[in-house]
Structures are given as C-alpha cells and as structure tokens.
Design an enzyme around this catalytic site. Sequence first.
Site, short mmCIF file in Angstrom:
data_model
loop_
_atom_site.label_atom_id
_atom_site.label_comp_id
_atom_site.label_asym_id
_atom_site.label_seq_id
_atom_site.Cartn_x
_atom_site.Cartn_y
_atom_site.Cartn_z
N HIS A 152 -38.68 -49.55 16.11
CA HIS A 152 -38.45 -49.71 14.67
C HIS A 152 -39.51 -50.55 13.96
CE1 HIS A 152 -34.27 -48.45 15.69
NE2 HIS A 152 -34.12 -48.17 14.41
N HIS A 206 -37.90 -43.68 13.60
CA HIS A 206 -37.07 -43.90 12.41
C HIS A 206 -37.97 -43.92 11.17
CE1 HIS A 206 -34.05 -44.98 9.63
NE2 HIS A 206 -33.18 -45.43 10.52
N HIS A 262 -30.43 -37.51 13.42
CA HIS A 262 -29.91 -38.73 12.80
C HIS A 262 -30.06 -38.62 11.28
CE1 HIS A 262 -30.08 -42.98 11.60
NE2 HIS A 262 -29.47 -43.27 12.74
N GLU A 314 -25.29 -40.58 15.33
CA GLU A 314 -25.30 -40.67 13.86
C GLU A 314 -25.94 -39.40 13.26
OE1 GLU A 314 -25.41 -45.34 13.27
OE2 GLU A 314 -27.36 -44.67 13.96
N GLU A 330 -22.29 -42.36 7.27
CA GLU A 330 -22.76 -43.75 7.16
C GLU A 330 -23.13 -44.07 5.71
OE1 GLU A 330 -26.06 -44.74 9.72
OE2 GLU A 330 -26.39 -46.63 8.66
N CYS A 332 -25.44 -45.92 4.67
CA CYS A 332 -26.90 -45.78 4.52
C CYS A 332 -27.31 -44.32 4.33
CB CYS A 332 -27.63 -46.31 5.76
SG CYS A 332 -27.75 -48.09 5.85
N CYS A 407 -27.08 -52.75 8.68
CA CYS A 407 -28.02 -51.99 7.83
C CYS A 407 -27.41 -51.63 6.48
CB CYS A 407 -28.48 -50.73 8.55
SG CYS A 407 -27.13 -49.74 9.25
N CYS A 408 -26.08 -51.38 6.45
CA CYS A 408 -25.51 -50.82 5.21
C CYS A 408 -25.35 -51.82 4.07
CB CYS A 408 -24.17 -50.15 5.51
SG CYS A 408 -24.24 -48.82 6.72
O1 FUB Z 1 -31.79 -47.67 13.18
C1 FUB Z 1 -31.72 -48.46 12.02
C2 FUB Z 1 -30.43 -48.19 11.29
O2 FUB Z 1 -29.34 -48.53 12.11
C3 FUB Z 1 -30.19 -46.75 10.94
O3 FUB Z 1 -30.77 -46.36 9.75
C4 FUB Z 1 -28.72 -46.68 10.90
O4 FUB Z 1 -28.25 -45.37 11.00
C5 FUB Z 1 -28.33 -47.53 12.07
O5 FUB Z 1 -28.41 -46.80 13.24
ZN ZN Z 2 -26.32 -48.35 7.56
#
Ligand code: FUB
Ligand code: ZN
Length: 649
Positions: A152, A206, A262, A314, A330, A332, A407-408
């Site tokens: 990441h 990602h 994802h 996800e 989710e 996000c 994250c959200c």
């Molecule tokens: O991987 C980073 C964040 O964590 C993702 O965007 C979300 O879906 C969660 O998995």
């Molecule tokens: Zn999130």
Amino acid sequence: MSRTSSTPSAAGPIRLGPRSRTVLRPAAAPTVTAGFWHDRRTVNAEACIPQGIELLESAGNLHNLRLVAGTRSGAFEGDYPFQDTDVYKWLEAASWQLGQDAAAGRDTTVLTAEVDRIIALVAAAQAEDGYLNTWFQSGKGEGRWSDLRWGHELYCAGHLIQAAVAHHRSTGRTELLAVAVKFADHIDAVFGPEGSGRPIDGFDAHPEVETALVELYRETGETRYLDLAGYFVDRHGHGVHGHEAYCQDRVPVREAQNVEGHAVRQLYLLAAVADLAAETGEPALAEAGARLWHAMAATKTHLTGGVGAHHDEEDFGDPYELPNERAYCETCAAIASIQFSWRMALLTGEARYSDLVERTLFNGFLAGMSLDGESWLYVNPLAVRDGYVGGGGDHSSRRTRWFRCACCPPNVMRLLASLEHYLASTDGSGIQLHQYATGRFQGEADGSPVVVSVDTEYPRTGRIAVTVEESPGTPWTLSLRLPQWCTEYTLVHADGTTVADVVGDDGWLRVAREWAVGDTIVFTLEQALRLVRADPRVDAVRGCVAIERGPLVYCLEQVDHPGGGLDDVVLDTGVPLVAKDRPDLLGGVVTVVGAGYRRSIPDVGWWPYRPEAIPDSPATGSALELTAVPYHAWANRATGSMRVWLPVT
Ligand code: FUB
Ligand code: ZN
C-alpha cells in the site's frame, strides 16, 4: 517552496485546467448553507473531525509518525501498512473544512493549529529522499517497495497527495504540498516502464495514487505526474500481480467489460481513468469509463447505490449477485463510486452519472455514519436478520466507534467536507444543478459569471426554488437534473405560471433565456411513495419490493415493530402507503406507514423443504402496522433486525 502562495482558490477535489477536455466543470465557489446536507456537514465539522484526530491518536496512527520522526520510541501500533492514510484523509477533511470556515468568516484558529501540528508530524516522518510510509520505515515488512501487492505504499502516497492538494487549495499554504511533491518526485524516480532507467516496472495493487497524481498535475502543472498516472493505469492487467482481479490486474482497463475484484480498488482506478480521459482526451479511456460504469450500475449495484457484494476479498461479485444480509457495500466503496460517477458526469455531461451519485449519497454512503457522527458502519447490508450474532469487529452490521481498519470514517469526513463541490457545474454557457441543496453556485456564460441560489428542504419536500443572483444580461441556460426516479414534476415561475421554455429529454431540463437578477423558478419533484422491484435475475430479492420516496430508500427496523422480529413480516401492497412527517424522530425524518402481517408458519418439523408450498397467508398471520424509516438513518436506536426488501402478499 514559500510558506504561502497566492490567494487560495475555491476549487474542490477536482480542478480542471484550460486544457482539460470535459463537457462540464465544477461550479465555482459553491456553498451549502442550510438543509439536509448542511446538517450532516455540521455534525462532520463539530463532531467527526475534532473527534477523528483524537481517535487517530488513541489508535496509534500519530504514534507511528512520531516513531519514524524519532520523537517517540516503541513499536509500530496497528495491523496495517496503510494506517497513514487515515491521517491523510483526516488532513484532507480538515483542510476542506478550513477552507469553508475561512470563506464563511468563522474562527479557524483551533483547527488550523491542529492541522499544522499534524502536518509538522508528517513532514518530520518523511525520509530525506522523499519516501514516506511509517509501516516500512519502522521496520515492518521486507523493505520499501518489496510488496506491491499488499504494501500500500503508493496508495498511501495517493492519499497524502490528495490531502496536500486540499490543504493548498483551501489555505494557499504549501507545507504539506511540499511533502507530497517530494514523495511524488521520489516515486517518479523509482517507477517507470522497462527501459526508462527506473528500477521498478510495476504498480500498487490498491489504486489511488493514479487519480491523486492527475490532481497533483492539475495543481502544479507538472506533466510528469500526469504521465506517471497514465503509466500506472496502463500497467494494470499485464500480470504484475498474477492477473488477479483482486489487484485490478486481470485485464487491461481498456479491455475490461465489467467491474470486478475489490470494489474500492476498482473504483479508484476508474476515477483515474475518467481523470486521464479528461486530460488526454483519449476516446478509448472515456469509452472504458462509460462501459464499466454502465455495467456496474446495471448489474452490480444495490438499490442503495452500495457496491461490493462479497465480504470475501471485498469483491464486486458476479452480475446480479446482490445479497441482502451479506451485502458488503463498504462505505469506502460508496465514496469511490461517487468519485467515479462525478468524474464521468463532468467528462460527458450526462445526467445518469449524477442520478447514481444522488442515490449513493443519500443511502449507501450516508448510512455509514451515525446521526451523531460518533459511530460508523464499515459494511452496509440491506438486511439484518432476527437473531443476528455478528456483533463486534470491523465488518459487523452494528455501528462501531472506530475500526481496526479505519479506512471508512475519515473517508466519510473528507467527502462531507468537500460535498459542495459535487453539486453543480458549468459548461461555459450556464449552470447545471446536479444535486439539490440550499446554497449558492457560480457558473459561467461566455466568460461572465452567472450565480444562482437554491432554497430547498429536499428531500423532506420536493420543492426547490432557484433564484438568479448574478447574470450578465445575455442569454444563458439554467439546467436542472430531473432525477431518474421522478415521474412527475412542475416547473413554475415565482408567480405560479408554468415555465414554458423548457427543453430536455435526457435527464436535464434546460431553460435558456436572458435571466435577470431576482428571477426565481420553482422546481417541484413529486415525492410520491414508490414500491420498486428488482431485475428478475436478482435472486436474493425475488418476490420482494422496496419502498422509496424521492431519492431515499426505506427500511423497516425491529425497534418500530415490537412483538417479534422482521424475518416474518410481509407487506400488503393492496393497502396504500402513507408518508408521515416526523420531526421528532431520528433528527427529523419522513416515515412511511403501511399495512402487513407477521407470518405464523406452522411447525414444519426438522426439514423445512417440501414439494408443496408451506402455508403462508394473511389469514394465518397477525396484522401489523409497518413503519419504514430512511435507510440512511437506520441503526441509530436500539439494535435489532432491519430489512430493505420486503416480501409481499
Ligand atoms: O486496503 C485499504 C483499504 O482497506 C481498502 O480500500 C478497504 O477496502 C479496506 O480493505
Ligand atoms: Zn473503508
């Protein structure tokens, strides 16, 4: 870089330049001053943002920055290599908030000091060569760029860049932008195609840095960032990550036929595709964006606008695989969908993209935050069964104060803090209102500003008054999106006479004329109650209906139906539904009251399957008054079951 640059612009997350090739541009200097979204944004400003930084302190995110900066000893706190992004998203939210507060003449001293403190921490953690990721810098993992599948690092860089752009746009200050630019330059020296002299030819599994790099190009004018974004987008689908859909690597995005893998990863990537199409004008990218958006909306989106059917990975799931109690959706992913759709709306000018933005905003997105802004949902299912025992943990269907993977919440904060920028646009010959909120929006007509104010209690009522505040004295067009859900509307002048010069059959109602300052038109969207049914291929909801009113999806909550659960509830569609204004409930909502019954199913023994139907009729059940509340307001009272889709008699 100097500490301050010129006057801050009123630009939001997307600032298109003179060479951007979009049909629309975000409206200038937008404000939201009252009503539904203003109330949610006030909670964001007064509860979420101030508490957010305290929660990041207690979760260890700030500790990790201090650790790397050398001002704290100990070990990395937390489980994820992307925890810095929670700080960056908070910084982005706080920066947008600072811009709004300053523009409204509110005191920004406290928030400015908080933001400065966190920026100093981020800057102190940055390595000499520009690299920044506290997980790897503190010795976790195998070393920098060693794990592009899970590390990441570029995802984190993307959120840092977006925070820096927000801070620069809102305050004119450059401290965080300098950190982001230094990291972006480092990334540009590390990543590139084979033969470019850069050591790594790959991409982060990602996506996020791609759309951020396009915005950094827009902010700085440095074309290397745009080229790097293009390189990353096109590197997908060639096996860097074993052609895994999860990593957005199964097929090149230009060839993809449906969204997959994802959900957040897919949609951040597609936001970048739309950004790149806007900057390069390349038709193949615009076509890919439109094709994939259509496939997503038509086959992989829940009624709430939520996306991502699977808890497992996800993941988007298959077409029409749209479960209820196990829907992942989710928060996000809803945000990512809104970001992608808004970019497509700007690119093409088509109303359908903003239709989906509206649905997602009012339902799948907003449910993620509690009414008081103090607890959150990571997953947003469309049902919670009687006897649900999945409480606790990030992916629970119960609200949680904060998450291990958080994250959200800060993602909600940054979207709410910048929401005014998603509501209106200009095409250079007028103004388009995509979403309806009380406020002020500036467009352009032949180089002159055109300004309208909007006054509405939407979605409580469907009445939207639009008044011209500034007009150049030459003809220009006011365009109103006619929501996809709306079948009846009126458009009248202030004196009640019908607006006759309206054209449009593409989701936009356009009124072109020489507008005078003070002209008002009133657009009223009929808020009739609707029962909707799903495509027959959605097995999960066959034989069910859902209740909608305006842009809102409704649900039943157990707390309103004492004496039993909701698994046995059936709606009687023969009895008309009634809307009830309930200012006393859930911060003020319109509820929907209907009739139905609770099944009384005879004891079927140990095996519930048989050739003949198991008896189920109103005659054997007990009559029940049903009260539905807006889905976005669910899970703010006693815990219990919930359902959006209702079996019918
Ligand atoms: O991987 C980073 C964040 O964590 C993702 O965007 C979300 O879906 C969660 O998995
Ligand atoms: Zn999130």
